[in-house]
Structures are given as C-alpha cells and as structure tokens.
Design a protein around this motif. Structure first.
Motif, short mmCIF file in Angstrom:
data_model
loop_
_atom_site.label_atom_id
_atom_site.label_comp_id
_atom_site.label_asym_id
_atom_site.label_seq_id
_atom_site.Cartn_x
_atom_site.Cartn_y
_atom_site.Cartn_z
N LEU A 270 6.91 8.06 -3.24
CA LEU A 270 5.96 7.15 -2.61
C LEU A 270 6.56 6.52 -1.36
O LEU A 270 7.75 6.17 -1.33
CB LEU A 270 5.57 6.01 -3.59
CG LEU A 270 5.08 6.41 -4.98
CD1 LEU A 270 4.73 5.17 -5.78
CD2 LEU A 270 3.88 7.34 -4.88
N GLU A 271 5.74 6.39 -0.35
CA GLU A 271 6.10 5.63 0.85
C GLU A 271 5.24 4.37 0.86
O GLU A 271 4.01 4.45 0.78
CB GLU A 271 5.86 6.46 2.11
CG GLU A 271 6.76 7.69 2.21
CD GLU A 271 6.47 8.52 3.45
OE1 GLU A 271 5.49 8.18 4.16
OE2 GLU A 271 7.20 9.50 3.69
N ILE A 272 5.87 3.21 0.93
CA ILE A 272 5.16 1.95 0.71
C ILE A 272 5.33 1.00 1.89
O ILE A 272 6.44 0.80 2.40
CB ILE A 272 5.68 1.25 -0.57
CG1 ILE A 272 5.56 2.20 -1.77
CG2 ILE A 272 4.91 -0.04 -0.83
CD1 ILE A 272 6.27 1.71 -3.01
N LYS B 5 0.87 -1.18 0.00
CA LYS B 5 0.00 0.00 0.00
C LYS B 5 0.90 1.23 0.00
O LYS B 5 1.72 1.41 0.90
CB LYS B 5 -0.92 0.01 1.20
CG LYS B 5 -1.84 1.23 1.24
CD LYS B 5 -2.86 1.14 2.36
CE LYS B 5 -3.98 0.19 2.00
NZ LYS B 5 -5.09 0.25 3.00
N ALA B 6 0.75 2.04 -1.03
CA ALA B 6 1.59 3.22 -1.20
C ALA B 6 0.86 4.48 -0.76
O ALA B 6 -0.35 4.63 -0.99
CB ALA B 6 2.02 3.36 -2.65
N THR B 7 1.60 5.38 -0.15
CA THR B 7 1.10 6.71 0.19
C THR B 7 1.86 7.72 -0.66
O THR B 7 3.09 7.67 -0.74
CB THR B 7 1.32 7.03 1.67
OG1 THR B 7 0.62 6.08 2.48
CG2 THR B 7 0.82 8.44 1.99
N LEU B 8 1.14 8.60 -1.35
CA LEU B 8 1.78 9.63 -2.15
C LEU B 8 2.34 10.67 -1.19
O LEU B 8 1.61 11.51 -0.66
CB LEU B 8 0.77 10.25 -3.12
CG LEU B 8 1.29 11.34 -4.06
CD1 LEU B 8 2.51 10.86 -4.81
CD2 LEU B 8 0.19 11.77 -5.01
N ALA B 9 3.65 10.59 -0.95
CA ALA B 9 4.29 11.45 0.05
C ALA B 9 4.58 12.84 -0.47
O ALA B 9 4.54 13.82 0.28
CB ALA B 9 5.58 10.79 0.53
N ASP B 10 4.90 12.93 -1.78
CA ASP B 10 5.26 14.24 -2.32
C ASP B 10 5.06 14.21 -3.83
O ASP B 10 5.27 13.18 -4.48
CB ASP B 10 6.73 14.57 -2.00
CG ASP B 10 7.13 15.94 -2.51
OD1 ASP B 10 6.48 16.92 -2.11
OD2 ASP B 10 8.06 16.01 -3.32
#
Length: 242
Positions: free
Chosen positions: A61-63, A48-53
C-alpha cells in the motif's frame, strides 16, 4: 468497514496474504491494483491508501496520511457489567460514538460471572472496539477498564476525566428530570448506566454523594445498549452535533 485500522504506519505499508484485512480488501471491497480506500492508525491519523501491488505474498500500500488527528469526544461512560452479548453491543456503540472511555463495574444487581466470559478472556472485546471505530470512519478507540464496584469506577474515572465534568446517571425510576434538561451545551460529561436490573439503593446513594444527578430518558425501561445510544444521542444533540 468504512476504514481499515492498523496498529502503526509501518504495519499499514504491507499486508500478508493471510492477514484478515488483506482478505477483506480483496474479497469484500474487491480492490484491484490502483484502487484507493481509507486506512487509519489506532489513536492516530487517517489516510488514503492506494493498492500499489498485490500478489501471493500480500498487498503493498502507498498511503497519503492526513495531517490532523480527530480527538475523542469528552464523554466518559460508567456501566454496570452486563451479560456478554450486551457488553459486545456497548463496546461497539461506544467506539462508534467516539467517547473517551468506557469503565465497567461489578454492580450490586449484576452477575459477577459475566466477568469470566470468553469475551474478556480473549481479544474479542478489542475486536468489538475496532469494529465500531472502523464503522465510524474514525481512529480513536475508547479506553476500557474494569472495576470492582461503582465507587471504584467513580474514583478511577475521576483521575482521568476533567474536574469540571458534569456527572449524570440514567435512572428511569428516580431520575427527576429528563436527560435533555440536564445535559450541558458543552464541556465534558460523565454518564453512568446501571446494571441490567437497575441501580441498588446503595448505588444511588454512592452516585449522589459523588455529585451525580439522576436523569431519565422517558417512562419506558430501555435495554442497556439502547439506553447508551439514546443517552449519548441526547448529549450530542444538546451540543449541536446531531
């Protein structure tokens, strides 16, 4: 796409603005900083990736990766090399179903010119596999191989499929039983489909000599891509997966 695929975990950390996947995330998924979506590594883990910037230079991406990897289904498919458009459908559907491998062969009733299509001379065939895999929310991409003949395909697939694999070939004309009667409740399966014009007499002999049982999907003649989907559906239904 239900999942964005990457070649490796490092590639997934940052996407350049020109990368088609970055454009898909921005323009199709309409993701903004802080939004989450699913990613995966080819033949590896999902995450699950979070769009960090996000900026002009691309996306960061932070995954959080899952710990387990879903294996491919123990099904190997042989198929007479069809026209390019049909091959595109076979590649996509085979990947969607998550089979282990799809081996094409030059069928006696097929057209050898199909092997020289731009589908195979470019990376388009890989893209079709990725589309089917991502659509299925999966990461396992089937192996694809080309063989000079049905016999060559059987010999090659016999090296990778388990020796106890049940061997079945779809044949509307000489299949003496419906596929659901012959499909096993579990275990590996090799499923063979002929060319768009059907099996030749020699190919049927080759199949029988190699231990294949001929089965039908009813009295109607189906398109190759329809036969693949129907055949795999029957196999999975027998296993209790559908």
């Amino acid at each position: 796409m239900n999942l964005i695929l990457f070649e490796n975990a490092a590639e997934a950390a940052r996407l350049a603005s020109a990368d088609p996947r970055a454009q898909h995330i921005r323009e199709v998924l309409r993701m903004k900083t802080g939004d989450q979506f699913f990613v995966g590594v080819v033949n590896g883990r999902r995450g699950k990736a979070t769009l960090a910037d996000e900026g002009d230079r691309g996306l960061s991406l932070e995954i959080i990766w899952e710990k387990s990897i879903e294996p491919p289904r123990p099904v190997w498919v042989l198929a007479g090399l069809p026209r390019p458009q049909t091959a595109r459908d076979l590649l996509r559907e085979a990947a969607t179903f998550g089979i282990s491998a799809l081996h094409f062969f030059n069928a006696e009733k097929g057209e050898r010119s199909y092997a020289h299509s731009t589908l195979w001379k470019s990376d388009e065939w890989k893209q079709r596999l990725r589309e089917g895999t991502a659509q299925a929310f999966a990461t396992q991409v089937p192996e694809v191989a080309h063989n000079a003949s049905l016999k060559d395909a059987i010999d090659k697939i016999s090296l990778v499929a388990p020796q106890n694999a049940i061997r079945l070939a779809l044949d509307v004309y000489e299949g003496s039983a419906v596929l659901s009667e012959l499909a096993p409740l579990d275990g590996p399966v090799i499923l063979a489909l002929g060319a768009e014009r059907g099996w030749s007499a020699q190919e049927r002999l080759t199949l029988r000599d190699a231990g294949f049982k001929l089965a039908n999907l009813g009295p109607r003649v189906l398109r190759t891509e329809t036969a693949l989907v129907a055949g795999l559906s029957v196999l999975l239904a027998r296993r209790g997966e559908f």
